[in-house]
Design an enzyme around this catalytic site. Sequence first.
Site, PDB file in Angstrom:
ATOM      1  CG  HIS A 108       3.367  11.991   5.815  1.00 31.36           C
ATOM      2  ND1 HIS A 108       4.504  12.088   5.353  1.00 31.36           N
ATOM      3  CD2 HIS A 108       3.615  12.332   7.170  1.00 31.36           C
ATOM      4  CE1 HIS A 108       5.333  12.308   6.300  1.00 31.36           C
ATOM      5  NE2 HIS A 108       4.642  12.630   7.448  1.00 31.36           N
ATOM      6  CG  ASP A 121       0.223   7.647  -3.039  1.00 33.31           C
ATOM      7  OD1 ASP A 121       0.158   7.840  -2.043  1.00 33.31           O
ATOM      8  OD2 ASP A 121       0.865   6.759  -3.796  1.00 33.31           O
TER       9      ASP A 121
HETATM   10  C1  GDG Z   1       2.556   7.815   2.911  1.00 35.67           C
HETATM   11  C2  GDG Z   1       1.489   8.500   1.804  1.00 35.67           C
HETATM   12  C3  GDG Z   1       3.558   9.817   0.870  1.00 35.67           C
HETATM   13  C4  GDG Z   1       7.698   0.155  -0.334  1.00 35.67           C
HETATM   14  N1  GDG Z   1       7.620  -1.384  -0.343  1.00 35.67           N
HETATM   15  C5  GDG Z   1       8.797  -1.613   0.390  1.00 35.67           C
HETATM   16  C6  GDG Z   1       9.471  -0.168   0.748  1.00 35.67           C
HETATM   17  N2  GDG Z   1       8.715   0.518   0.346  1.00 35.67           N
HETATM   18  C7  GDG Z   1       9.196   2.013   0.638  1.00 35.67           C
HETATM   19  C8  GDG Z   1       9.069   2.835  -0.887  1.00 35.67           C
HETATM   20  C9  GDG Z   1       8.728   4.056  -0.233  1.00 35.67           C
HETATM   21  C10 GDG Z   1       7.971   3.787   0.695  1.00 35.67           C
HETATM   22  O1  GDG Z   1       7.852   2.585   1.246  1.00 35.67           O
HETATM   23  C11 GDG Z   1       6.476   4.175   0.171  1.00 35.67           C
HETATM   24  O2  GDG Z   1       6.233   5.207  -0.020  1.00 35.67           O
HETATM   25  P1  GDG Z   1       4.844   5.939  -0.807  1.00 35.67           P
HETATM   26  O3  GDG Z   1       5.101   7.513  -0.825  1.00 35.67           O
HETATM   27  O4  GDG Z   1       5.083   5.495  -1.986  1.00 35.67           O
HETATM   28  O5  GDG Z   1       3.661   5.652   0.054  1.00 35.67           O
HETATM   29  P2  GDG Z   1       3.219   5.408   1.652  1.00 35.67           P
HETATM   30  O6  GDG Z   1       3.625   4.188   2.470  1.00 35.67           O
HETATM   31  O7  GDG Z   1       1.664   5.175   1.389  1.00 35.67           O
HETATM   32  O8  GDG Z   1       3.257   6.613   2.320  1.00 35.67           O
HETATM   33  C12 GDG Z   1       2.094   8.839   0.769  1.00 35.67           C
HETATM   34  C13 GDG Z   1       4.174   9.159   1.796  1.00 35.67           C
HETATM   35  O9  GDG Z   1       3.618   8.821   3.272  1.00 35.67           O
HETATM   36  C14 GDG Z   1       5.120  10.385   2.426  1.00 35.67           C
HETATM   37  O10 GDG Z   1       5.124  11.365   2.722  1.00 35.67           O
HETATM   38  O11 GDG Z   1       4.184  10.002  -0.300  1.00 35.67           O
HETATM   39  O12 GDG Z   1       1.344   9.469  -0.127  1.00 35.67           O
HETATM   40  O13 GDG Z   1       0.392   7.723   1.803  1.00 35.67           O
HETATM   41  O14 GDG Z   1      10.037   4.823   0.457  1.00 35.67           O
HETATM   42  O15 GDG Z   1      10.641   2.434  -1.197  1.00 35.67           O
HETATM   43  N3  GDG Z   1      10.727  -0.410   1.260  1.00 35.67           N
HETATM   44  C15 GDG Z   1      11.280  -1.514   1.533  1.00 35.67           C
HETATM   45  N4  GDG Z   1      10.843  -2.848   1.157  1.00 35.67           N
HETATM   46  C16 GDG Z   1       9.454  -2.868   0.467  1.00 35.67           C
HETATM   47  O16 GDG Z   1       8.979  -4.076   0.053  1.00 35.67           O
HETATM   48  N5  GDG Z   1      12.388  -1.518   2.166  1.00 35.67           N
END
Ligand code: GDG
Length: 493
Positions: free
Chosen positions: A157, A360
């Site tokens: 990821h 990212d």
């Molecule tokens: C890894 C990779 C890749 C965030 N804060 C809250 C919350 N979130 C949710 C968001 C989103 C998810 O968490 C975050 O996803 P991201 O993709 O932005 O980032 P990572 O956690 O670093 O994910 C990344 C991903 O895996 C998927 O392959 O895109 O690059 O690093 O869904 O909405 N959800 C809740 N409360 C929060 O405060 N409920």
Amino acid sequence: MARLVMVSNRVVDFNAAQQAGGVSVAIYNTLARQSGFWFGWDGQIEDTDPSQLSPKSAAVGEHVTVTEPLTPADYNDYYLGYSNSVLWPVFHNRLDLAQFEAGYYDSYVAVNTRFARHLAPLIQPDDVIWVHDYHLLPMALELRRLGIENPIGYFLHIPVGPAQALLAIPENKEIARALGAYDLIGLQTQSDVRNLIDFLQQSVSGRLLPSGRIRVFDAELDIGCFSVGIDSHDFAFGPGEAEALAETFSSDINRIIGIDRLDYTKGLPQKFKSYGKFLEEYPEYRRRIVLSQFAPPTRESVEAYADIKAELESLAGSINGRFGELDWVPINYIHRTIPRSELRDIYRTSRVGLVTPLMDGMNLVAKEYIASQDPKNPGVLILSKFAGAAAQLSDAVLVNPYDLNDIVQGLRIALEMPLDERRARQEKLVKIVRAKDSNEWSRSYFSALVKAGQRRLGRSFKSSPEMGRALERLQVAAKKNIRESQLTANAGT
Ligand code: GDG
């Protein structure tokens, strides 16, 4: 039909499904549609002899999870250590933050070996095994050693930094060899694919074959780009919902929204600094905008994460101290996890989505922001060029997160963008987010994995009732537990 066995470091509670983190969101969405089970760590730490640990199963509806705890030493050396203080920074090209401590790697392999030993008896002959992320790189090698012949795929990821960074890992050859045990490696972008091939060529003289596959020692594997998507229905508005929200939410202040785990790769200090610079250079926007930054805590025991927390608190404090007024606070900084059910409304009522990671893998927040917008009056997404999502979302306002002036100009462009341009961009962006959703991601990965597995085996998967029965027993026990807890709950009311 083949069952899908998902394996990841952390398994979320299907009942809660609140965890902040892109990997859990992506796996959760996939398993909500496909039969199978999810194996991994339950998030608990048990101070016990590791040989005494055994997996437990649970079921919510048709979904089954099989999980086990970690010991304090596993948590420290496998999770915080090798996974998050070596692999995470190196793959994000932050060698300066990597801590190559003795003992981390041994613990990393030991946890992977234990997980594999506990998982192997649950695998049925037609199962397809899909392993996720940097915590479990050696999983396929360990499963193969235990005689598992099934197709095993790996999806990373996070981004793949340049080969030079990966080659700095003392165990880079072992890692390259472990990757060779998979049938298919899925990555987020073409540039990740190039970097990984480059690494395999340099680390262990991997050979790119005319078929496009790569040979690592005596194994041949596929490496492909499968960009993670979201379930856009989760962020859509049903009849009357948007109107109801508009009635309860009305404000003269334009909200700029940021939602990122509190991680040094997410570019949060740069975001705060550029926002402060924007207020300084464009004073007419003071009292008219607010930056609401949610930054749920993550990996707090790793030093680099504690440092960033302190830095952000100080930056938010100094910007609020400098520009704030009695009735206007420029930055709303919330260091907590918000319920998933509230995300859609927050995105929808925000005029700008500000997503500025330094690097990212993909970034799901950018896609969630787009999926939540009002097509008639959409907000504007400002997106880092260095998020994997930028390759798909080129109609966002793309910025270089290292260049504060570029973010400042991005903010100005977004806040001043005329309605017709906002609509035109949104239309293109939402089309991509919907077409390349989580369903498309898992469907395309799964079928590529099955193909790669069949090619290796040269036949369909053989059957062994022995292994199947072990999982059946776990599933029956789990469903029984659920029924019992429901009965207890009913009795209490
Ligand atoms: C890894 C990779 C890749 C965030 N804060 C809250 C919350 N979130 C949710 C968001 C989103 C998810 O968490 C975050 O996803 P991201 O993709 O932005 O980032 P990572 O956690 O670093 O994910 C990344 C991903 O895996 C998927 O392959 O895109 O690059 O690093 O869904 O909405 N959800 C809740 N409360 C929060 O405060 N409920």
